[in-house]
Design an enzyme around this catalytic site. Structure first.
Site, PDB file in Angstrom:
ATOM      1  CG  PHE A  46      -1.875  -1.137   1.348  1.00 43.16           C
ATOM      2  CD1 PHE A  46      -3.143  -1.165   0.822  1.00 43.16           C
ATOM      3  CD2 PHE A  46      -1.511  -2.511   2.200  1.00 43.16           C
ATOM      4  CE1 PHE A  46      -3.708  -2.163   0.822  1.00 43.16           C
ATOM      5  CE2 PHE A  46      -2.535  -3.385   2.374  1.00 43.16           C
ATOM      6  CZ  PHE A  46      -3.522  -3.350   1.600  1.00 43.16           C
ATOM      7  CG  ASP A  47       0.900   5.925  -1.376  1.00 39.75           C
ATOM      8  OD1 ASP A  47       2.376   6.304  -1.375  1.00 39.75           O
ATOM      9  OD2 ASP A  47       0.080   6.643  -1.402  1.00 39.75           O
TER      10      ASP A  47
END
Length: 364
Positions: A206-207
């Site tokens: 995930f960013d």
């Protein structure tokens, strides 16, 4: 699909006349007027004015993106502030939102591996069920058996019970609904095969900034590391240089300086440079100032990186300031998690995803 297409407005305002027209009637190279707070109706290039645009409907990042003359803007994005004139580069039917809808339609029409296997089985399964049911109904007649109604009833029971409709229809309907739901949530999945692949993943990346966290940074600590550089002077340098950056971390440093009555002066900054994934550089009052993560030390020509005890815990981000090759300061910023993130990650682990990875590019 209709909710996806509704991202872009159906009306557009012509810049020359101020007339409101249907977006479908706007031709190529027409100039549209986009006021602050309005959604951009068609893809184009800015020919007048400057503003900041929220592109979260396309990128997922809710950060303002600066736009000036010759900048590209996309349909469905929001003009946050300022007035801009946009020269269209596509028709409404060919804009980025329409292309997104087309991709979803293509994904929905493509068959997954499971669907293809079921279709092959149905070629043999369906005729077999019909033949068996017909045989149960006809054989008693041929053999002149009694209680023919019972056999007709049994034939219907076999036909209905063995009907392949639930098997054949359930898979494409489930895939169609999943792809449509994902599209309305801002996720474009290329097809059923890729959707099925999600069931096999064990690691998710995930960013971090703006996805896991809110993207609203606050300076929690900052100090000077050089006896000849006061904290006020360092904040003046940092805030002035950061004023030229659009990164949300830069805004936090500028706001912190202003809260201490230190007004940045970006006009005094020269030789401004941005190094993606590292930080930024600027010359102010004859000093070469580097601001960024640990990698910026090499850019500044310094072989040592100072430490800030205790602030690495709790998800805080550490930043470094160099005056030439000399460590000048260090600071930390915090960014709160979005509500529901912990529950979402917990649910992913329950689904068998055993490892979560967070990607963060600390670039001012």
């Amino acid at each position: 699909m209709s909710s996806l297409m509704s991202i872009a407005p159906k009306k557009a305002v012509m810049a020359e006349t101020g007339e409101e027209v249907d977006a479908d009637e706007v031709k190529l190279n027409s100039v549209l007027a986009i006021k602050a707070g309005e959604v951009i109706p068609i893809d184009g290039i800015v020919v007048e004015g400057q503003s900041e645009v929220d592109e979260k409907t396309l990128t997922g990042e809710s950060f303002p993106v600066p736009k000036q003359i010759d900048s590209t803007v996309w349909a469905g994005t929001i003009n946050l502030n300022g007035y801009i004139s946009v020269k269209t580069t596509a028709l409404a039917e060919d804009c980025v939102v329409a292309k997104m809808a087309k991709l979803v339609e293509e994904a929905q029409s493509s068959k997954s591996k499971t669907q293809r296997v079921i279709d092959k089985c149905a070629k043999f399964y369906t005729p077999a069920v019909i033949i068996i049911s017909t045989g149960i109904a006809v054989m008693p007649l041929a053999l002149k058996l009694h209680n023919r109604n019972h056999w007709f009833h049994l034939a219907l029971v076999v036909l209905v019970s063995a009907c392949p409709c639930p098997l054949i229809l359930s898979t494409p309907v489930a895939t169609f609904c999943a792809l449509t739901k994902a599209a309305t949530s801002g996720l474009l999945i290329k097809g059923g095969d890729y959707l099925e692949t999600l069931a096999k993943i064990k690691i998710a990346a995930f960013d971090k900034t703006g996805t896991i966290t809110r993207g609203e940074f606050v300076v929690t600590h900052i100090r000077s590391l050089h006896h000849a550089i006061s904290l006020d002077t360092m904040l003046y340098w940092v805030s002035s240089i950061e004023s030229k950056s659009s990164h949300p971390m830069a805004a936090a440093l500028v706001d912190h300086a202003r809260s201490l009555a230190i007004e940045p002066k970006p006009e005094n900054v020269s030789e401004f440079q941005s190094f993606p994934g590292e930080g930024i550089h600027g010359n102010i009052d004859g000093n070469d100032i580097y601001i960024g993560n640990r990698k910026i030390a090499l850019r500044a020509g310094c072989g040592t990186v100072p430490t800030l005890e205790g602030d690495m815990e709790g998800g805080k981000t550490i930043g470094y300031i160099y005056s030439g090759a000399t460590p000048a300061g260090i600071f930390s910023l915090s960014d709160a998690c979005r509500s529901g993130v912990q529950d979402a990650i917990r649910e992913l682990k329950l689904l068998g995803i055993m490892r979560d990875t967070f990607i963060s590019a600390f670039c001012f």
